[in-house]
Design a protein around this motif. Structure first.
Motif, PDB file in Angstrom:
ATOM      1  N   TYR A   9      11.320 -29.075  -5.181  1.00 22.19           N
ATOM      2  CA  TYR A   9      10.157 -29.330  -6.198  1.00 22.19           C
ATOM      3  C   TYR A   9      10.537 -30.671  -7.114  1.00 22.19           C
ATOM      4  O   TYR A   9       9.926 -31.528  -7.438  1.00 22.19           O
ATOM      5  N   ARG A  67      10.034 -23.366 -22.144  1.00 23.59           N
ATOM      6  CA  ARG A  67       9.733 -24.696 -21.785  1.00 23.59           C
ATOM      7  C   ARG A  67       8.205 -24.396 -21.417  1.00 23.59           C
ATOM      8  O   ARG A  67       7.876 -23.158 -20.963  1.00 23.59           O
ATOM      9  N   GLU A  68       7.677 -25.320 -20.987  1.00 22.89           N
ATOM     10  CA  GLU A  68       6.225 -25.494 -20.227  1.00 22.89           C
ATOM     11  C   GLU A  68       6.216 -26.339 -19.197  1.00 22.89           C
ATOM     12  O   GLU A  68       6.557 -27.414 -19.187  1.00 22.89           O
ATOM     13  N   VAL A  69       5.438 -25.909 -17.924  1.00 25.83           N
ATOM     14  CA  VAL A  69       5.359 -26.369 -16.926  1.00 25.83           C
ATOM     15  C   VAL A  69       4.073 -26.986 -16.482  1.00 25.83           C
ATOM     16  O   VAL A  69       3.131 -25.541 -16.362  1.00 25.83           O
ATOM     17  N   ASN A 127      12.685 -31.458 -18.458  1.00 24.46           N
ATOM     18  CA  ASN A 127      12.029 -30.526 -19.177  1.00 24.46           C
ATOM     19  C   ASN A 127      11.427 -29.753 -18.326  1.00 24.46           C
ATOM     20  O   ASN A 127      11.383 -28.424 -18.447  1.00 24.46           O
ATOM     21  N   ASN A 128      10.799 -29.864 -17.264  1.00 24.34           N
ATOM     22  CA  ASN A 128      10.296 -29.025 -16.091  1.00 24.34           C
ATOM     23  C   ASN A 128      11.160 -28.169 -15.574  1.00 24.34           C
ATOM     24  O   ASN A 128      10.862 -26.850 -15.294  1.00 24.34           O
ATOM     25  N   THR A 140      10.806 -36.051 -18.024  1.00 26.04           N
ATOM     26  CA  THR A 140       9.732 -34.915 -17.646  1.00 26.04           C
ATOM     27  C   THR A 140      10.196 -34.165 -16.817  1.00 26.04           C
ATOM     28  O   THR A 140      10.091 -32.709 -16.766  1.00 26.04           O
ATOM     29  N   THR A 168       6.130 -25.211  -9.435  1.00 25.61           N
ATOM     30  CA  THR A 168       6.729 -25.218 -10.578  1.00 25.61           C
ATOM     31  C   THR A 168       8.205 -25.269 -10.720  1.00 25.61           C
ATOM     32  O   THR A 168       8.736 -26.068 -11.952  1.00 25.61           O
TER      33      THR A 168
END
Length: 306
Positions: free
Chosen positions: A252, A188-190, A268-269, A265, A153
């Protein structure tokens, strides 16, 4: 420091703590802001809005520190004073305590971008081997899951510690990790793959019975950032490598770049506020990208000449 500014300064540091900013980061902000304000010798809180006063204070502080050290102040240090004071003034503007943030207009010195380090496959394998030998039972399973979770993540240390079971949303394929109140209070969303989502399902079945947190202590209470750091310190001492949670986060991001995931992307992650921060991972993987471009070029010419 002026009493009025001191009161606002204490409230600002308190807001950082409420956002789960690490103690070391809070100490960093406190040291640079206090040094700047003490040097400025402000007579009124409103002077923090003055571009002329703040720019003169910045220039005189840089000159004073350069004379004291006998060498030019490093660009990185100059940027730290602008960055910390800008954060403080932004907070004051949001509270309508001052009218504007002059530090957004002060020209920042150019700093050479540093390549972000990342772990090799054999180093990751060594971490898991160390975890398996050092701990047993619940602690071994939890620590292995934490390592896998960060690698899957890219979450920060404090975000991992505050992660709750309800923040994991399973989908037909994979799962969504909802990061609530990340750095600077950003959500945020992962997305994680189906393979890792299955491992999370099994782990949550064991944990949710006695704790709402994803990686609790043995008592069921939330794991503290300092506790997580101590886990990695043990791993570092056993492997003789500079292992820390943020290194797994860098790994990561580098992995995503290697897989040609778009920078937006990745940004954002990772929860980066600036795309320039994310772009540092491109320079780290420059050779990988060049190699991929050479392969693409060869396929292109083979197609034309066929």
């Amino acid at each position: 420091m002026l009493q009025e500014i001191q009161e606002q300064f204490v409230l600002f540091l308190g807001s950082l703590n409420a956002r789960h900013v690490s103690p070391l980061t809070i100490q960093y902000y406190e040291a640079y802001i206090r040094r700047f304000i003490d040097h400025s010798n402000l007579q009124d809180l409103s002077e923090l809005s003055s571009m002329r006063i703040m720019e003169d204070a910045y220039n005189s502080l840089v000159s004073k520190l350069s004379q004291k050290s006998g060498a030019q102040l490093k660009p990185e240090t100059k940027r730290k004073y602008i960055k910390t004071m800008s954060r403080f003034c932004d907070w004051l503007v949001r509270r309508e305590t001052i009218l504007k943030n002059p530090f957004k207009l002060i020209e920042q010195p150019k700093v050479k971008a540093k390549k972000k380090p990342c772990l090799k496959n054999e180093e990751i394998h060594q971490i898991y081997c160390t975890t398996n030998k050092r701990w047993s039972g619940y602690l071994r399973e939890r620590n292995e899951m934490i390592i896998s979770f960060i690698l899957a993540t890219g979450l920060r240390r404090a975000e991992v510690c505050s992660m709750r079971v309800v923040d994991v949303e399973f989908r037909p394929i994979g799962a969504i990790i909802h990061v609530i109140g990340g750095k600077w209070d950003k959500d945020r969303e992962v997305f994680v793959s189906d393979q890792y989502a299955q491992a999370l399902r099994i782990w949550i079945k064991q944990v949710w019975i006695y704790s709402e947190y994803l990686f609790p202590s043995q008592r069921g209470t939330p794991l503290r950032p300092r506790g997580l750091s101590s886990v990695f310190k043990i791993i570092k001492d056993r492997t003789n490598n500079q292992i820390h949670p943020h290194l797994l986060r860098h790994t990561y991001a580098s992995t995503l770049v290697q897989k040609w995931v778009s920078l937006e992307t990745v940004r954002n992650n990772m929860g980066h506020s600036n795309l320039k921060t994310t772009s540092l991972y491109i320079s780290h993987n420059e050779e990988i990208h060049l190699d991929e471009m050479r392969k693409t070029e060869r396929r292109f010419w083979m197609y034309l000449l066929a």
